[in-house]
Design a protein around this motif. Structure first.
Motif, mmCIF file in Angstrom:
data_model
loop_
_atom_site.group_PDB
_atom_site.id
_atom_site.type_symbol
_atom_site.label_atom_id
_atom_site.label_comp_id
_atom_site.label_asym_id
_atom_site.label_seq_id
_atom_site.Cartn_x
_atom_site.Cartn_y
_atom_site.Cartn_z
ATOM 1 N N ASN A 189 -2.050 4.657 -19.399
ATOM 2 C CA ASN A 189 -1.394 5.868 -18.281
ATOM 3 C C ASN A 189 -2.603 5.492 -17.039
ATOM 4 O O ASN A 189 -2.208 5.613 -15.943
ATOM 5 C CB ASN A 189 -1.968 7.247 -18.764
ATOM 6 N N VAL A 190 -3.826 5.218 -17.374
ATOM 7 C CA VAL A 190 -4.754 5.228 -16.273
ATOM 8 C C VAL A 190 -4.650 4.008 -15.680
ATOM 9 O O VAL A 190 -4.543 3.950 -14.401
ATOM 10 C CB VAL A 190 -6.182 5.194 -17.008
ATOM 11 N N GLN A 191 -4.231 2.833 -16.444
ATOM 12 C CA GLN A 191 -3.709 1.788 -15.674
ATOM 13 C C GLN A 191 -2.635 1.588 -14.846
ATOM 14 O O GLN A 191 -2.570 1.113 -13.756
ATOM 15 C CB GLN A 191 -3.702 0.486 -16.857
ATOM 16 N N LYS A 192 -1.511 2.288 -15.345
ATOM 17 C CA LYS A 192 -0.397 2.558 -14.395
ATOM 18 C C LYS A 192 -0.848 3.348 -13.202
ATOM 19 O O LYS A 192 0.019 2.755 -12.127
ATOM 20 C CB LYS A 192 0.714 3.310 -15.385
ATOM 21 N N VAL A 193 -1.491 4.324 -13.373
ATOM 22 C CA VAL A 193 -1.852 5.299 -12.195
ATOM 23 C C VAL A 193 -2.830 4.157 -11.092
ATOM 24 O O VAL A 193 -2.422 4.142 -9.806
ATOM 25 C CB VAL A 193 -2.793 6.184 -12.514
ATOM 26 N N LEU A 194 -3.662 3.538 -11.882
ATOM 27 C CA LEU A 194 -4.074 2.444 -10.689
ATOM 28 C C LEU A 194 -3.389 1.577 -10.213
ATOM 29 O O LEU A 194 -3.503 1.146 -8.772
ATOM 30 C CB LEU A 194 -5.358 1.786 -11.420
ATOM 31 N N GLU A 195 -2.469 0.799 -10.762
ATOM 32 C CA GLU A 195 -1.544 -0.095 -10.276
ATOM 33 C C GLU A 195 -0.705 0.319 -9.145
ATOM 34 O O GLU A 195 -0.308 -0.178 -8.310
ATOM 35 C CB GLU A 195 -0.454 -0.675 -11.454
ATOM 36 N N ASN A 196 -0.362 1.834 -9.055
ATOM 37 C CA ASN A 196 0.551 2.405 -8.120
ATOM 38 C C ASN A 196 -0.416 3.208 -7.015
ATOM 39 O O ASN A 196 0.328 3.812 -6.228
ATOM 40 C CB ASN A 196 1.556 3.343 -8.970
ATOM 41 N N HIS A 197 -1.720 3.218 -7.213
ATOM 42 C CA HIS A 197 -2.539 4.054 -6.344
ATOM 43 C C HIS A 197 -2.853 3.257 -5.044
ATOM 44 O O HIS A 197 -3.336 2.232 -4.879
ATOM 45 C CB HIS A 197 -3.936 4.213 -7.031
ATOM 46 N N SER A 198 -2.182 3.819 -3.719
ATOM 47 C CA SER A 198 -2.399 3.231 -2.717
ATOM 48 C C SER A 198 -3.861 2.937 -2.163
ATOM 49 O O SER A 198 -3.943 1.930 -1.620
ATOM 50 C CB SER A 198 -1.599 4.183 -1.500
ATOM 51 N N GLY A 199 -4.626 3.702 -2.358
ATOM 52 C CA GLY A 199 -5.977 3.657 -1.984
ATOM 53 C C GLY A 199 -6.662 2.405 -2.687
ATOM 54 O O GLY A 199 -7.393 1.718 -2.317
ATOM 55 N N TYR A 200 -6.454 2.353 -4.060
ATOM 56 C CA TYR A 200 -6.807 1.211 -4.823
ATOM 57 C C TYR A 200 -6.223 -0.115 -4.140
ATOM 58 O O TYR A 200 -6.928 -1.072 -4.092
ATOM 59 C CB TYR A 200 -6.469 1.420 -6.401
ATOM 60 N N GLN A 201 -4.890 -0.167 -4.027
ATOM 61 C CA GLN A 201 -4.435 -1.352 -3.328
ATOM 62 C C GLN A 201 -4.838 -1.971 -2.256
ATOM 63 O O GLN A 201 -5.253 -3.012 -1.801
ATOM 64 C CB GLN A 201 -2.687 -1.095 -3.223
ATOM 65 N N THR A 202 -5.245 -0.568 -1.248
ATOM 66 C CA THR A 202 -5.810 -1.028 0.016
ATOM 67 C C THR A 202 -7.465 -1.628 -0.281
ATOM 68 O O THR A 202 -7.851 -2.640 0.601
ATOM 69 C CB THR A 202 -5.960 0.572 0.834
ATOM 70 N N LEU A 203 -8.004 -1.101 -0.996
ATOM 71 C CA LEU A 203 -9.482 -1.582 -1.482
ATOM 72 C C LEU A 203 -9.444 -3.397 -1.913
ATOM 73 O O LEU A 203 -10.097 -3.926 -1.500
ATOM 74 C CB LEU A 203 -10.052 -0.763 -2.330
ATOM 75 N N GLY A 204 -8.261 -3.452 -2.497
ATOM 76 C CA GLY A 204 -8.129 -4.830 -2.809
ATOM 77 C C GLY A 204 -7.873 -5.759 -1.858
ATOM 78 O O GLY A 204 -8.278 -7.098 -1.942
ATOM 79 N N THR A 205 -7.629 -5.293 -0.557
ATOM 80 C CA THR A 205 -7.816 -6.374 0.673
ATOM 81 C C THR A 205 -8.677 -6.058 1.610
ATOM 82 O O THR A 205 -8.888 -6.504 2.654
ATOM 83 C CB THR A 205 -6.145 -6.134 1.374
#
Length: 381
Positions: A99-115
């Motif tokens: 569940n945590v992994q799924k939330v991370l995959e769809n978390h906009s803040g986390y996706q933004t930090l990836g770039t």
């Protein structure tokens, strides 16, 4: 209660992720603002909540996160540790981990930090330091310090460390020998290729402002060293430390205390010195000028229309105005800039002329062209 804080680290910058996850007792998912909270804020927060244990989960890197934990462990009574993301199964069930992994995959803040481009973050921080402009920080929250000898600074000023933001930096060309140092240490040489900062006196800055207010022309194309201090709008968010003396400004013209002195003493002295630096002008104008300088650097030889300067129309008399749009032109093009969303639009001469009336709140309801411009601007605001 066990606090879980999921932290993304890249190049020593730390970002707490605000994850919408509900976990069963004894776990509580927590979030912190490392850019705007000081070490002292974090320690007080942890003391107040009285966790039984607090765990920072390292989503990616963890080198500086571990140093932060080491620093906090000496200040907080209950255990504080780090845990790698791939070891989360030691705490949570397989279902919860998924569940945590799924939330991370769809978390906009986390996706933004990836770039995230960390060099841009560091360069923007250095610009803020050199100009003494930190518009989003509270007064007295220290963000940057330039030191001639990093080990001397750290050993003699331990009581000052809690007043720094967690994502703060020391600028120094000396090596740090303290492995427990919770700061980011960056060499000044890293910023040698950045733009230069002009050294102006208060009189030179005042003359440039007066010319802008009379004509809309700003004869400044370089960022200004210690701009926030010259104008009195700085809120004591940075320091320079050289030869056991603290200075308020990068030019090291304003000493405010000696090594080992308390934060409160430095704060009081800085507040007194800043109170003497004020050049008489609307603070909103002073906050706008750095943006206009940046535009001048990009588009060259500009004429500006703002509520505060005379152009075809006189400046407004009201010193407090809702500022949403400014306009500017060079020899080739006309532009409109929306401040709330930082978007620039190329416009024609007619719109530029009407925009001055709108910016200065001199709308004519009978002017159909102006009303059309207002409608178009509202769609882009």
């Amino acid at each position: 209660m066990i606090g879980l804080n999921f932290v993304y680290e890249r190049d020593e910058l730390l970002y707490s992720l605000d994850l919408p996850i509900e976990l069963q007792d004894p776990f509580s998912v927590d979030y912190l603002d490392f850019d705007h909270q000081s070490f002292e804020d974090l320690i007080d927060y942890m003391d107040f909540l009285e966790f039984d244990r607090y765990i920072f989960v390292a989503v990616e890197e963890s080198s500086r996160l571990q140093r932060l934990v080491n620093y906090l462990s000496d200040k907080v009574e209950y255990p504080i540790t780090t845990l790698e993301m791939n070891a989360l199964g030691k705490l949570l069930s397989d279902e919860q981990v998924i569940n945590v992994q799924k939330v991370l995959e769809n978390h906009s803040g986390y996706q933004t930090l990836g770039t995230l481009k960390t060099e841009e973050v560091f360069e923007n921080g250095y610009r803020a330091f050199r100009s003494a402009m930190y518009p989003h920080l509270t007064k007295g929250l220290l963000k940057h310090v330039q030191v001639d000898e990093v080990n001397t600074f750290l050993s003699e000023n331990k009581d000052l460390i809690p007043r720094f933001a967690i994502n703060s930096a020391i600028y120094s060309d000396t090596d740090c020998n303290d492995p427990s140092n919770p700061f980011i240490v960056r060499s000044i040489a890293n910023f040698s290729k950045m733009e230069t900062f002009a050294r102006l006196t208060e009189l030179e800055l005042r003359d440039a402002l007066e010319e802008f207010l009379k004509s809309g022309r700003l004869m400044l194309t370089n960022h200004i060293l210690d701009y926030g201090i010259l104008t009195g709008i700085s809120r004591f968010n940075s320091l320079v430390f050289k030869q056991d003396t603290f200075y308020l400004d990068s030019a090291m013209n304003i000493p405010i205390g000696d090594s080992g002195e308390s934060f409160q003493k430095l704060f009081n002295e800085a507040s007194m010195k800043l109170g003497r630096q004020v050049i008489d002008a609307n603070n909103e104008i002073w906050r706008l000028v750095p943006l206009l300088i940046a535009m001048n650097r990009t588009y060259n030889d500009l004429e500006f229309v703002t509520p505060y300067n005379q152009y075809h129309l006189a400046a407004i008399e009201d010193r407090i105005v809702s500022l949403n749009w400014i306009a500017f032109k060079n020899s080739d093009h006309y532009f409109a800039f929306n401040l709330p969303n930082s978007r620039i639009f190329k416009i024609n001469q007619v719109v530029f002329e009407k925009l001055e009336y709108i910016i200065k709140n001199r709308l004519d309801e009978r002017d159909l062209v102006m009303q059309k411009v207002v409608e178009v601007l509202e769609t882009y605001a």
